[in-house]
Design a protein around this motif. Structure first.
Motif, mmCIF file in Angstrom:
data_model
loop_
_atom_site.group_PDB
_atom_site.id
_atom_site.type_symbol
_atom_site.label_atom_id
_atom_site.label_comp_id
_atom_site.label_asym_id
_atom_site.label_seq_id
_atom_site.Cartn_x
_atom_site.Cartn_y
_atom_site.Cartn_z
ATOM 1 N N ILE A 126 0.806 -1.223 0.000
ATOM 2 C CA ILE A 126 0.000 0.000 0.000
ATOM 3 C C ILE A 126 0.838 1.272 0.000
ATOM 4 O O ILE A 126 0.364 2.316 -0.403
ATOM 5 N N PHE A 127 2.087 1.202 0.453
ATOM 6 C CA PHE A 127 2.919 2.405 0.453
ATOM 7 C C PHE A 127 3.878 2.435 -0.733
ATOM 8 O O PHE A 127 4.858 3.177 -0.727
ATOM 9 N N SER A 128 3.601 1.636 -1.762
ATOM 10 C CA SER A 128 4.533 1.539 -2.895
ATOM 11 C C SER A 128 4.685 2.875 -3.619
ATOM 12 O O SER A 128 5.706 3.126 -4.234
ATOM 13 N N PHE A 129 3.654 3.748 -3.499
ATOM 14 C CA PHE A 129 3.747 5.046 -4.178
ATOM 15 C C PHE A 129 4.924 5.877 -3.639
ATOM 16 O O PHE A 129 5.437 6.746 -4.323
ATOM 17 N N LEU A 130 5.366 5.584 -2.423
ATOM 18 C CA LEU A 130 6.481 6.331 -1.837
ATOM 19 C C LEU A 130 7.818 5.957 -2.470
ATOM 20 O O LEU A 130 8.817 6.656 -2.304
ATOM 21 N N ASN A 131 7.821 4.858 -3.202
ATOM 22 C CA ASN A 131 9.052 4.403 -3.834
ATOM 23 C C ASN A 131 9.479 5.332 -4.961
ATOM 24 O O ASN A 131 10.653 5.425 -5.311
ATOM 25 N N ASP A 132 8.522 6.046 -5.533
ATOM 26 C CA ASP A 132 8.793 7.002 -6.602
ATOM 27 C C ASP A 132 9.616 8.177 -6.136
ATOM 28 O O ASP A 132 10.374 8.763 -6.861
ATOM 29 N N SER A 133 9.390 8.511 -4.895
ATOM 30 C CA SER A 133 9.870 9.788 -4.417
ATOM 31 C C SER A 133 11.340 9.715 -4.055
ATOM 32 O O SER A 133 11.988 8.688 -4.198
ATOM 33 N N PHE A 134 11.834 10.794 -3.545
ATOM 34 C CA PHE A 134 13.238 10.833 -3.139
ATOM 35 C C PHE A 134 13.482 10.006 -1.879
ATOM 36 O O PHE A 134 14.590 9.905 -1.411
ATOM 37 N N PHE A 135 12.397 9.440 -1.306
ATOM 38 C CA PHE A 135 12.556 8.591 -0.121
ATOM 39 C C PHE A 135 13.186 7.240 -0.446
ATOM 40 O O PHE A 135 13.656 6.558 0.438
ATOM 41 N N ARG A 136 13.114 6.886 -1.701
ATOM 42 C CA ARG A 136 13.478 5.539 -2.154
ATOM 43 C C ARG A 136 14.664 4.904 -1.417
ATOM 44 O O ARG A 136 14.622 3.746 -1.043
ATOM 45 N N LYS A 137 15.692 5.703 -1.204
ATOM 46 C CA LYS A 137 16.905 5.136 -0.578
ATOM 47 C C LYS A 137 16.851 5.180 0.946
ATOM 48 O O LYS A 137 17.790 4.785 1.625
#
Ligand code: HEC
Length: 258
Positions: A126-137
Motif C-alpha cells: 500500500i505504500f509503494s507510491f512512496l518508492n517514486d519519491s526521493f525517499f526511495r533510498k
C-alpha cells in the motif's frame, strides 16, 4: 479451591495464532525471496492485534483491558510481595499487564514500519507510491522495524521469564496451563461465560483471519503485496539475447537502450 474458567476459547486461540505467526514472521524476515510471505504474515498479525484490542474492550472480564492492573504502585506492591502465594490477581498481574500492553503496541509499530519499508524500499504494497519519491533510498523505517523486533524479543523473553517464575513461585495457581486449558485454580469461583455478542465478534474475526490467508493464496498479487512495477520477462522480449549474450552483458529494459 475452585477450578475457574478464566481464558475463553477466543483468547486462547488468539494466543496460539499470535505465537505461531510471530515465529513465522521471524523466520521469513531475513530472506529476500520470502519477503512477500513475510508481508502477508505481518498483515495477518495485524488482524490478530485488532481482534485483541476489540476483545480488550468488549471481551470477557479477565481479557478486558479494564481488568489489567496497569499501575506503577500496584506493580511495585506486586514485586515486593512476589513470594506471597496468595492469589491477588485472577487475570493478569501488574507486571504481566505492562508486558502484554507493551507487546501489543510493539507488534503494531513493527507492522506499520514494516509496511512503510516494504513500500519505500521495495515499491510494494500500500505504500509503494512512496518508492517514486526521493525517499526511495531511505532505510529509516527498516531500521526502526528491526530495532523494534529486538524490543519484541526482549518483551517475549520477559513474558516467558514471568510465566516461568510464576510456575516456580505460585505453582498452585496453574497459570501456565491456563493459557492452553482456560482454567486456573482460584479461591472463589471466578469463571467467565461468553455472551452471544462476544461469540459472534470472535467468530467474525476468526473467519476474517482465515479468509485473509486464503485470499492471499488465491490472489498473491493483491494490493497489499503487489509491486508497482511490471516485471520484465526478457525471455519473451528477446530470447536470443538472453541465451547468447546475457551471460556476459547485463540486461537493461529496452526503453533504456538508445
Ligand atoms: C563471453 C562474454 C560475451 C558474450 C557471450 C557476448 N559479449 Fe558482447 N562483449 C563482451 C565484452 C567483454 C565486450 C567488451 C569488448 C571491449 O570493450 O573491447 C563486449 C562488447 C560488446 C559490444 C560492443 C559495445 C561497445 O560499446 O563497443 C556489443 C554491441 C556487444 N558486445 C554485443 C553483444 C551481443 C549482441 C551478444 C550476444 C549475441 C554478445 N555481445 C555476447 C563479452 C561478451
Amino acid at each position: 479451591m475452585n477450578k475457574s474458567y478464566i481464558w475463553s476459547l477466543p483468547t486462547r486461540a488468539f494466543h496460539i495464532l499470535l505465537m505461531v505467526f510471530i515465529l513465522a514472521a521471524f523466520l521469513t524476515g531475513e530472506e529476500d525471496e520470502l519477503l512477500n510471505y513475510h508481508a502477508v504474515l505481518g498483515y495477518a498479525v495485524l488482524i490478530l492485534i485488532l481482534f485483541r484490542v476489540v476483545w480488550g474492550i468488549i471481551g470477557p472480564k479477565h481479557s478486558k483491558f479494564k481488568d489489567f492492573p496497569l499501575s506503577i504502585a500496584k506493580a511495585k506492591e506486586f514485586t515486593k510481595n512476589i513470594f506471597d502465594t496468595k492469589q491477588k490477581y485472577i487475570g493478569h498481574n501488574p507486571a504481566a499487564s505492562f508486558v502484554m500492553v507493551a507487546i501489543l503496541i510493539t507488534i503494531f509499530l513493527i507492522i506499520v514500519t514494516g509496511a512503510l519499508a516494504f513500500g519505500i524500499q521495495e515499491g510494494k504494497g500500500i505504500f509503494s507510491f512512496l518508492n517514486d519519491s526521493f525517499f526511495r533510498k531511505m532505510e529509516l523505517f527498516e531500521e526502526i522495524h528491526e530495532t523494534l523486533t529486538g524490543v519484541l524479543i526482549a518483551l517475549i523473553a520477559a513474558h516467558l521469564l514471568g510465566v516461568l517464575s510464576d510456575k516456580l513461585l505460585h505453582p498452585k495457581h496453574g497459570t501456565l496451563n491456563s493459557i492452553f486449558s482456560g482454567y486456573k485454580n482460584t479461591e472463589n469461583n471466578e469463571s467467565i461465560k461468553l455472551n452471544i455478542f462476544q461469540k459472534a465478534i470472535a467468530f467474525i474475526f476468526l473467519v476474517l483471519f482465515f479468509a485473509f490467508l486464503i485470499f492471499n493464496l488465491i490472489q498473491p498479487k493483491n494490493i497489499l503485496i503487489a509491486s508497482k512495477y511490471e516485471p520484465i520477462d526478457y525471455m519473451t522480449q528477446n530470447e536470443l539475447f538472453v541465451t547468447e549474450c546475457a551471460s556476459c552483458h547485463t540486461l537493461y529494459p529496452s526503453k533504456f537502450v538508445a
